[in-house]
Motif scaffolding. Structure first.
Motif, PDB file in Angstrom:
ATOM      1  N   GLU A  82      11.419   4.736  -8.984  1.00  0.00           N
ATOM      2  CA  GLU A  82      12.070   3.470  -9.351  1.00  0.00           C
ATOM      3  C   GLU A  82      11.453   2.858 -10.608  1.00  0.00           C
ATOM      4  O   GLU A  82      12.121   2.189 -11.371  1.00  0.00           O
ATOM      5  N   ASN A  83      10.156   3.094 -10.807  1.00  0.00           N
ATOM      6  CA  ASN A  83       9.429   2.698 -12.012  1.00  0.00           C
ATOM      7  C   ASN A  83       9.662   1.237 -12.406  1.00  0.00           C
ATOM      8  O   ASN A  83      10.329   0.932 -13.398  1.00  0.00           O
ATOM      9  N   PRO A  84       9.107   0.291 -11.657  1.00  0.00           N
ATOM     10  CA  PRO A  84       9.332  -1.131 -11.934  1.00  0.00           C
ATOM     11  C   PRO A  84       8.736  -1.584 -13.259  1.00  0.00           C
ATOM     12  O   PRO A  84       7.781  -0.997 -13.768  1.00  0.00           O
ATOM     13  N   ASP A  85       9.334  -2.651 -13.806  1.00  0.00           N
ATOM     14  CA  ASP A  85       8.828  -3.230 -15.051  1.00  0.00           C
ATOM     15  C   ASP A  85       7.595  -4.099 -14.806  1.00  0.00           C
ATOM     16  O   ASP A  85       6.776  -4.279 -15.713  1.00  0.00           O
ATOM     17  N   ALA A  86       7.496  -4.675 -13.616  1.00  0.00           N
ATOM     18  CA  ALA A  86       6.366  -5.542 -13.298  1.00  0.00           C
ATOM     19  C   ALA A  86       6.005  -5.396 -11.826  1.00  0.00           C
ATOM     20  O   ALA A  86       6.897  -5.251 -10.973  1.00  0.00           O
ATOM     21  N   ILE A  87       4.716  -5.408 -11.542  1.00  0.00           N
ATOM     22  CA  ILE A  87       4.236  -5.252 -10.172  1.00  0.00           C
ATOM     23  C   ILE A  87       3.305  -6.410  -9.836  1.00  0.00           C
ATOM     24  O   ILE A  87       2.360  -6.707 -10.581  1.00  0.00           O
ATOM     25  N   PHE A  88       3.579  -7.060  -8.719  1.00  0.00           N
ATOM     26  CA  PHE A  88       2.723  -8.122  -8.204  1.00  0.00           C
ATOM     27  C   PHE A  88       1.946  -7.553  -7.022  1.00  0.00           C
ATOM     28  O   PHE A  88       2.552  -7.068  -6.057  1.00  0.00           O
ATOM     29  N   VAL A  89       0.624  -7.618  -7.089  1.00  0.00           N
ATOM     30  CA  VAL A  89      -0.240  -6.975  -6.098  1.00  0.00           C
ATOM     31  C   VAL A  89      -0.966  -8.020  -5.273  1.00  0.00           C
ATOM     32  O   VAL A  89      -1.636  -8.906  -5.819  1.00  0.00           O
ATOM     33  N   GLU A  90      -0.831  -7.911  -3.957  1.00  0.00           N
ATOM     34  CA  GLU A  90      -1.587  -8.743  -3.027  1.00  0.00           C
ATOM     35  C   GLU A  90      -2.707  -7.889  -2.457  1.00  0.00           C
ATOM     36  O   GLU A  90      -2.459  -7.002  -1.642  1.00  0.00           O
ATOM     37  N   SER A  91      -3.922  -8.139  -2.884  1.00  0.00           N
ATOM     38  CA  SER A  91      -5.067  -7.353  -2.414  1.00  0.00           C
ATOM     39  C   SER A  91      -5.746  -8.060  -1.260  1.00  0.00           C
ATOM     40  O   SER A  91      -5.960  -9.279  -1.301  1.00  0.00           O
ATOM     41  N   TYR A  92      -6.103  -7.299  -0.252  1.00  0.00           N
ATOM     42  CA  TYR A  92      -6.809  -7.837   0.907  1.00  0.00           C
ATOM     43  C   TYR A  92      -8.118  -7.089   1.076  1.00  0.00           C
ATOM     44  O   TYR A  92      -8.170  -5.871   0.951  1.00  0.00           O
ATOM     45  N   SER A  93      -9.160  -7.838   1.327  1.00  0.00           N
ATOM     46  CA  SER A  93     -10.487  -7.260   1.467  1.00  0.00           C
ATOM     47  C   SER A  93     -11.048  -7.596   2.835  1.00  0.00           C
ATOM     48  O   SER A  93     -11.050  -8.758   3.245  1.00  0.00           O
ATOM     49  N   PHE A  94     -11.527  -6.586   3.531  1.00  0.00           N
ATOM     50  CA  PHE A  94     -12.085  -6.790   4.859  1.00  0.00           C
ATOM     51  C   PHE A  94     -13.564  -6.426   4.917  1.00  0.00           C
ATOM     52  O   PHE A  94     -14.192  -6.527   5.954  1.00  0.00           O
ATOM     53  N   GLN A  95     -14.102  -6.024   3.772  1.00  0.00           N
ATOM     54  CA  GLN A  95     -15.521  -5.735   3.679  1.00  0.00           C
ATOM     55  C   GLN A  95     -16.025  -6.232   2.337  1.00  0.00           C
ATOM     56  O   GLN A  95     -15.295  -6.165   1.335  1.00  0.00           O
ATOM     57  N   PRO A  96     -17.238  -6.744   2.279  1.00  0.00           N
ATOM     58  CA  PRO A  96     -17.790  -7.210   1.006  1.00  0.00           C
ATOM     59  C   PRO A  96     -17.782  -6.092  -0.030  1.00  0.00           C
ATOM     60  O   PRO A  96     -18.066  -4.934   0.276  1.00  0.00           O
ATOM     61  N   GLY A  97     -17.423  -6.450  -1.241  1.00  0.00           N
ATOM     62  CA  GLY A  97     -17.458  -5.472  -2.320  1.00  0.00           C
ATOM     63  C   GLY A  97     -16.219  -4.612  -2.447  1.00  0.00           C
ATOM     64  O   GLY A  97     -16.169  -3.734  -3.318  1.00  0.00           O
TER      65      GLY A  97
END
Length: 323
Positions: free
Chosen positions: A250-265
């Motif tokens: 599909e090759n999008p023009d823009a990507i919005f990323v929601e990052s989730y972290s469950f460990q430090p670092g």
């Protein structure tokens, strides 16, 4: 966050839509003959109040969005993502640090802390906090909600505005969000393909056009992501696991990323994906159109204030040339 999929410390189950003569959404009866206020939540439970609700305790981020839109302050809030969104500048800012704490985990908030807070109402997430209803018996009713489309977020705001005696505030906030979205739709050339993806590692998922964020972005951008195989989204939540191979197709023009972290670092999702050759082939990556967004707002807020922020940030990123 979807059922059986970890997202921002929350598990989101399917919205049980309450049907009424007017369509889908929460059913509210304001001032029936008894003079009480009633609301039917997404589990079908009817909550009735003898007077407007004033003291709300929040164990889900959506509750913070609701209280902020109504001009209220929660009397106690959960930790983790709930306090994180409360501290965002568009919500309560530094004041968010001072709200009384509800300990425990997102999945099992501390009932003793809720008892101590003496709420009139607790707002939780349908499919996650259902078991709390029994534990809070005799303490406070719990409203279990989980809007999927933005229209459901609007109706939820109005419903809670009714039981809190703040229908005007609810209507004002609802109108402001809808006007913002309508203006964005009018200004948008809608000629750029966008995507919302989320995860804590390279095994990511995407929000489809039937997921909450997707119902917003499909109004202002090309948003072709759909649930084609119902077995991938058995609870009808509008989010499915995905692969870089399908993403590249599909090759999008823009990507919005929601990052989730469950460990430090833990590195941001886009940084982890940057090590993979297929990720680097994406147009959005090559043109620098990948945005790490504020997950507490984009992923967890789900109310009209969060969605309004999503509209503003998405428009600025997708169409920087617009005035």
């Amino acid at each position: 966050m979807k059922k059986f999929t970890v997202r921002g410390g929350m598990t989101i189950a399917v919205l049980a839509v309450v049907l009424s003569a007017c369509g889908n959404g929460l059913a509210v009866q304001s001032e029936p003959p008894s003079g009480s206020l009633s609301i039917v939540d997404d589990t079908g439970e009817t909550l009735t109040f003898a007077k407007p609700v004033e003291r709300i305790a929040c164990v889900v981020s959506l509750c913070i969005d609701l209280t902020a839109e109504l001009g209220m302050e929660p009397i106690a809030i959960g930790e983790g993502g709930v306090r994180t969104i409360a501290m965002q500048p568009e919500f309560y800012g530094e004041k968010g640090r001072s709200f009384a704490s509800i300990g425990g985990s997102f999945f099992e908030p501390n009932v003793e802390d809720l008892v101590a807070a003496k709420p009139d109402l607790v707002i939780g997430l349908e499919g996650v906090h259902d078991a709390m209803r029994e534990g809070l018996s005799g303490v406070a009713p719990i409203l279990l909600v989980n809007p999927v489309g933005y229209s459901e977020s609007v109706e939820l705001l109005k419903a809670v505005g009714t039981i809190t005696g703040r229908p005007k505030e609810a209507q004002t906030s609802a109108d402001a969000f809808l006007a913002k979205l309508e203006e964005a739709k009018r200004k948008s050339p809608k000629d750029r393909k966008a995507l919302i993806m989320y995860g804590s590692d390279v095994n990511f998922a995407i929000v489809t056009d039937s997921g909450l964020g997707g119902t917003v972005l499909r109004e202002i951008a090309v948003y072709p992501w759909k649930v084609n195989d119902p077995s991938e989204d058995p609870f009808g939540e509008g989010a499915i696991p995905y692969s870089l191979e399908k993403l590249l197709a599909e090759n999008p023009d823009a990507i919005f990323v929601e990052s989730y972290s469950f460990q430090p670092g833990t590195k941001q999702l886009s940084e982890q994906l940057s090590q993979l050759p297929l990720w680097r082939e994406l147009k959005a990556v090559q043109e620098g159109k990948v945005a790490e967004v504020r997950s507490p707002i984009w992923g967890d807020g789900r109310g009209t204030r969060s969605l309004g922020i999503m509209v503003d940030e998405a428009m600025a990123f997708l169409y920087p040339e617009l005035p």
